[in-house]
Design a protein around this motif. Structure first.
Motif, PDB file in Angstrom:
ATOM      1  N   ASN A 130       0.839  -1.201   0.000  1.00 50.06           N
ATOM      2  CA  ASN A 130       0.000   0.000   0.000  1.00 50.06           C
ATOM      3  C   ASN A 130       0.871   1.248   0.000  1.00 50.06           C
ATOM      4  OD1 ASN A 130      -2.388  -1.412   0.008  1.00 50.06           O
ATOM      5  ND2 ASN A 130      -2.812  -1.114   2.182  1.00 50.06           N
ATOM      6  N   GLY A 131       1.998   1.180   0.723  1.00 48.54           N
ATOM      7  CA  GLY A 131       2.937   2.298   0.712  1.00 48.54           C
ATOM      8  C   GLY A 131       3.387   2.634  -0.698  1.00 48.54           C
ATOM      9  N   GLN A 136       3.109   6.209  -5.563  1.00 52.35           N
ATOM     10  CA  GLN A 136       2.695   6.403  -6.956  1.00 52.35           C
ATOM     11  C   GLN A 136       1.700   7.551  -7.071  1.00 52.35           C
ATOM     12  OE1 GLN A 136       1.307   2.390  -7.600  1.00 52.35           O
ATOM     13  NE2 GLN A 136       3.211   1.754  -8.599  1.00 52.35           N
ATOM     14  N   ASN A 137       0.763   7.638  -6.128  1.00 53.93           N
ATOM     15  CA  ASN A 137      -0.203   8.745  -6.152  1.00 53.93           C
ATOM     16  C   ASN A 137       0.486  10.091  -5.950  1.00 53.93           C
ATOM     17  OD1 ASN A 137      -2.408   7.040  -6.528  1.00 53.93           O
ATOM     18  ND2 ASN A 137      -2.825   6.834  -4.343  1.00 53.93           N
ATOM     19  N   ILE A 138       1.406  10.143  -4.998  1.00 55.26           N
ATOM     20  CA  ILE A 138       2.145  11.382  -4.727  1.00 55.26           C
ATOM     21  C   ILE A 138       2.940  11.801  -5.960  1.00 55.26           C
ATOM     22  CG2 ILE A 138       4.058  12.356  -3.381  1.00 55.26           C
ATOM     23  CD1 ILE A 138       3.053  10.454  -1.065  1.00 55.26           C
ATOM     24  N   THR A 139       3.598  10.844  -6.587  1.00 58.84           N
ATOM     25  CA  THR A 139       4.421  11.130  -7.770  1.00 58.84           C
ATOM     26  C   THR A 139       3.578  11.685  -8.911  1.00 58.84           C
ATOM     27  OG1 THR A 139       5.905   9.326  -7.136  1.00 58.84           O
ATOM     28  CG2 THR A 139       6.100  10.160  -9.385  1.00 58.84           C
ATOM     29  N   TYR A 160      12.769   4.820  -4.255  1.00 60.50           N
ATOM     30  CA  TYR A 160      12.038   4.633  -2.998  1.00 60.50           C
ATOM     31  C   TYR A 160      11.181   3.366  -3.051  1.00 60.50           C
ATOM     32  CZ  TYR A 160       9.348   6.198   1.119  1.00 60.50           C
ATOM     33  OH  TYR A 160       8.762   6.319   2.354  1.00 60.50           O
ATOM     34  N   ILE A 161      10.483   3.170  -4.157  1.00 58.66           N
ATOM     35  CA  ILE A 161       9.645   1.984  -4.312  1.00 58.66           C
ATOM     36  C   ILE A 161      10.496   0.716  -4.268  1.00 58.66           C
ATOM     37  CG2 ILE A 161       8.230   0.717  -5.987  1.00 58.66           C
ATOM     38  CD1 ILE A 161       6.962   3.439  -6.727  1.00 58.66           C
ATOM     39  N   ALA A 162      11.703   0.767  -4.817  1.00 61.72           N
ATOM     40  CA  ALA A 162      12.601  -0.394  -4.752  1.00 61.72           C
ATOM     41  C   ALA A 162      12.922  -0.749  -3.302  1.00 61.72           C
ATOM     42  CB  ALA A 162      13.885  -0.106  -5.523  1.00 61.72           C
TER      43      ALA A 162
END
Length: 297
Positions: A130-131, A136-139, A160-162
């Motif tokens: 979920n994080g 992704q939404n913020i980006t 960050y996602i990695a």
């Protein structure tokens, strides 16, 4: 002077300041509703935005009362991020009364909600995948708002996602190696439904998803009796709630308190949970240690 009067006075001052010294075109001012979300925004925005967090470290966003400084920050903002799902019950009023022209964005869009006693659990960040959706939404929001730095935001988000997905894999591996039947964790309030759903744990708590609620003596007695009969493997206090109920549960069940979990807020500087990643790593380590010890007993 009432809080509303103070907010209005603060908003008037903010408007004067904005008129006197308009922000530079690339000086993007972002407000995030609470510390965990603020950290996520900072990770994506990098050096290309000024991020202000309303509810800071070790503070409870469920019962927060906005200040004049908060009203000023909202009035001056270009972009506002909230968690949504009923988490910040005060945010709609603060935003409406501030007169801000900022765009407002819900960071949990696209996340499937978990229900606790037929209520939507707003603590969606307690699943790392979920994080990823938060990020992704913020980006997407920042890239549309500041297209000149869209490539930078995308690069920050990718790195960050990695990290988030790597920690998610580590979490599944560590929790999957725990002894069978040792997966029940007791906390102060129901903040970990998404962690339970994502990683195969069972969380119980004397308080529901909202920390304003208090269990009746009958409800607390029933919980304690249930724990005595069915057992539990770990017991934790939280950084945003009083430890009194957890201490009572410990005394009456014999469960040892395994430390402190960070549920709704990061820690103050110098603490073990000064970022979303650090918070999750700390919570994971504490839970694994307690459940491993329970498996050996």
């Amino acid at each position: 002077m009432t809080l509303t009067s103070k907010l209005r006075a603060g908003i008037a001052s903010a408007a004067i300041a904005l008129f006197a010294a308009p922000a530079l075109a690339d000086d993007v001012k972002i407000v995030a509703s609470f510390s965990i979300l603020g950290d996520m925004v900072e990770q994506v925005a990098g050096d290309f935005a000024d991020v202000t967090t309303i509810v800071g470290p070790d503070a409870d966003a469920h019962v927060y009362s906005p200040s004049v400084a908060d009203a000023r920050a909202v009035a001056e903002a270009d972009i506002i991020f909230v968690n949504g799902m009923g988490f910040e019950t005060w945010s709609d009023t603060l935003i409406a009364e501030s007169g801000t022209e900022a765009s407002v964005h819900v960071a949990t869009v696209g996340i499937t909600p978990v229900l606790v006693d037929d209520e939507t659990d707003p603590h969606a960040w307690n699943s790392l995948l979920n994080g990823v959706i938060y990020v992704q939404n913020i980006t997407a929001v920042l890239s549309e708002a500041v297209p000149a730095h869209a490539t930078d935001f995308a690069a920050n988000a990718e790195a960050y996602i990695a990290e988030l997905t790597a920690l998610d894999a580590q979490t599944r591996e560590k929790l999957g190696a725990l002894p069978a039947g040792k997966s029940t964790v007791v906390t102060a309030h129901d903040a970990f439904g998404y962690l339970a759903d994502a990683y195969g744990l069972n969380f119980v708590a004397p308080i529901g998803i909202d920390t304003e609620a208090e269990p009746s003596a009958q409800e607390l007695a029933a919980l304690i009796e249930g724990l005595k009969e069915q057992g539990a493997s770990a017991l934790f206090v939280e950084n945003i709630t009083s430890p009194a109920l957890v201490q009572q549960i410990s005394e009456e069940t014999g469960l040892k308190i395994g430390g402190r979990l960070f549920s709704d807020a990061l820690s103050e500087r110098g603490g073990p949970a000064t970022s979303y990643l650090a918070m999750f790593q700390h919570n994971l380590g504490a839970i694994v240690t307690a459940l491993e010890a329970a498996g050996e007993s």
